[in-house]
Design a protein around this motif. Structure first.
Motif, PDB file in Angstrom:
ATOM      1  N   TYR A 265       0.875  -1.176   0.000  1.00  0.00           N
ATOM      2  CA  TYR A 265       0.000   0.000   0.000  1.00  0.00           C
ATOM      3  C   TYR A 265       0.908   1.220   0.000  1.00  0.00           C
ATOM      4  O   TYR A 265       1.699   1.419   0.929  1.00  0.00           O
ATOM      5  CB  TYR A 265      -0.919   0.020   1.231  1.00  0.00           C
ATOM      6  CG  TYR A 265      -2.166  -0.806   1.038  1.00  0.00           C
ATOM      7  CD1 TYR A 265      -3.133  -0.422   0.115  1.00  0.00           C
ATOM      8  CD2 TYR A 265      -2.381  -1.955   1.769  1.00  0.00           C
ATOM      9  CE1 TYR A 265      -4.274  -1.175  -0.078  1.00  0.00           C
ATOM     10  CE2 TYR A 265      -3.527  -2.716   1.586  1.00  0.00           C
ATOM     11  CZ  TYR A 265      -4.465  -2.312   0.659  1.00  0.00           C
ATOM     12  OH  TYR A 265      -5.596  -3.056   0.469  1.00  0.00           O
TER      13      TYR A 265
ATOM     14  N   ARG B 124      -2.433  -4.481   6.526  1.00  0.00           N
ATOM     15  CA  ARG B 124      -3.028  -3.149   6.636  1.00  0.00           C
ATOM     16  C   ARG B 124      -3.919  -3.051   7.869  1.00  0.00           C
ATOM     17  O   ARG B 124      -3.879  -2.060   8.604  1.00  0.00           O
ATOM     18  CB  ARG B 124      -3.848  -2.829   5.390  1.00  0.00           C
ATOM     19  CG  ARG B 124      -4.570  -1.505   5.498  1.00  0.00           C
ATOM     20  CD  ARG B 124      -5.544  -1.280   4.388  1.00  0.00           C
ATOM     21  NE  ARG B 124      -6.216  -0.001   4.566  1.00  0.00           N
ATOM     22  CZ  ARG B 124      -7.166   0.441   3.777  1.00  0.00           C
ATOM     23  NH1 ARG B 124      -7.551  -0.255   2.735  1.00  0.00           N
ATOM     24  NH2 ARG B 124      -7.731   1.604   4.019  1.00  0.00           N
TER      25      ARG B 124
ATOM     26  N   ASP C  56      -3.926  -7.167   2.885  1.00  0.00           N
ATOM     27  CA  ASP C  56      -5.099  -6.650   3.599  1.00  0.00           C
ATOM     28  C   ASP C  56      -4.997  -6.906   5.094  1.00  0.00           C
ATOM     29  O   ASP C  56      -5.346  -6.052   5.906  1.00  0.00           O
ATOM     30  CB  ASP C  56      -6.389  -7.261   3.050  1.00  0.00           C
ATOM     31  CG  ASP C  56      -6.831  -6.606   1.759  1.00  0.00           C
ATOM     32  OD1 ASP C  56      -6.392  -5.479   1.475  1.00  0.00           O
ATOM     33  OD2 ASP C  56      -7.615  -7.228   1.028  1.00  0.00           O
TER      34      ASP C  56
END
Length: 96
Positions: free
Chosen positions: A31, A55, A52
């Protein structure tokens, strides 16, 4: 904002093939708007899954320290439900 809303904010990301020290090709997913949020995997789908989760862990840690995660655009409405499921899975899995 709630943790789910922060995780529903769409962030820019990249995925690139990289050659490991062992000569094997892997995927690196990152990211761009969240420092330290990068993973590597042999499989693209696994890299995105792990990204994910990474994050979510970083976001929850920032919030626990009363810091705001990046929020460059508004949350996506349908993403809040998915984020709630992700947070619950992290709790069950012991923090990823």
């Amino acid at each position: 904002m709630t943790p789910e809303e922060y995780l529903a904010v769409p962030l820019a990301f990249t995925v690139e093939p990289i050659k490991g020290d062992d000569g094997r090709w892997r995927f690196r997913a990152s990211y761009l708007e969240l420092a330290g949020c990068s993973v590597e995997s042999d499989l693209l789908t696994e890299a995105m899954y792990q990204l994910d989760r990474r994050r979510a862990v970083i976001t929850l840690n920032l919030l626990a320290r009363n810091q705001s995660p990046p929020c460059p655009r508004p949350p996506v409405g349908y993403g809040v439900y998915e984020a709630r499921e992700l947070i619950e899975s992290l709790t069950v899995a012991g923090g990823a």
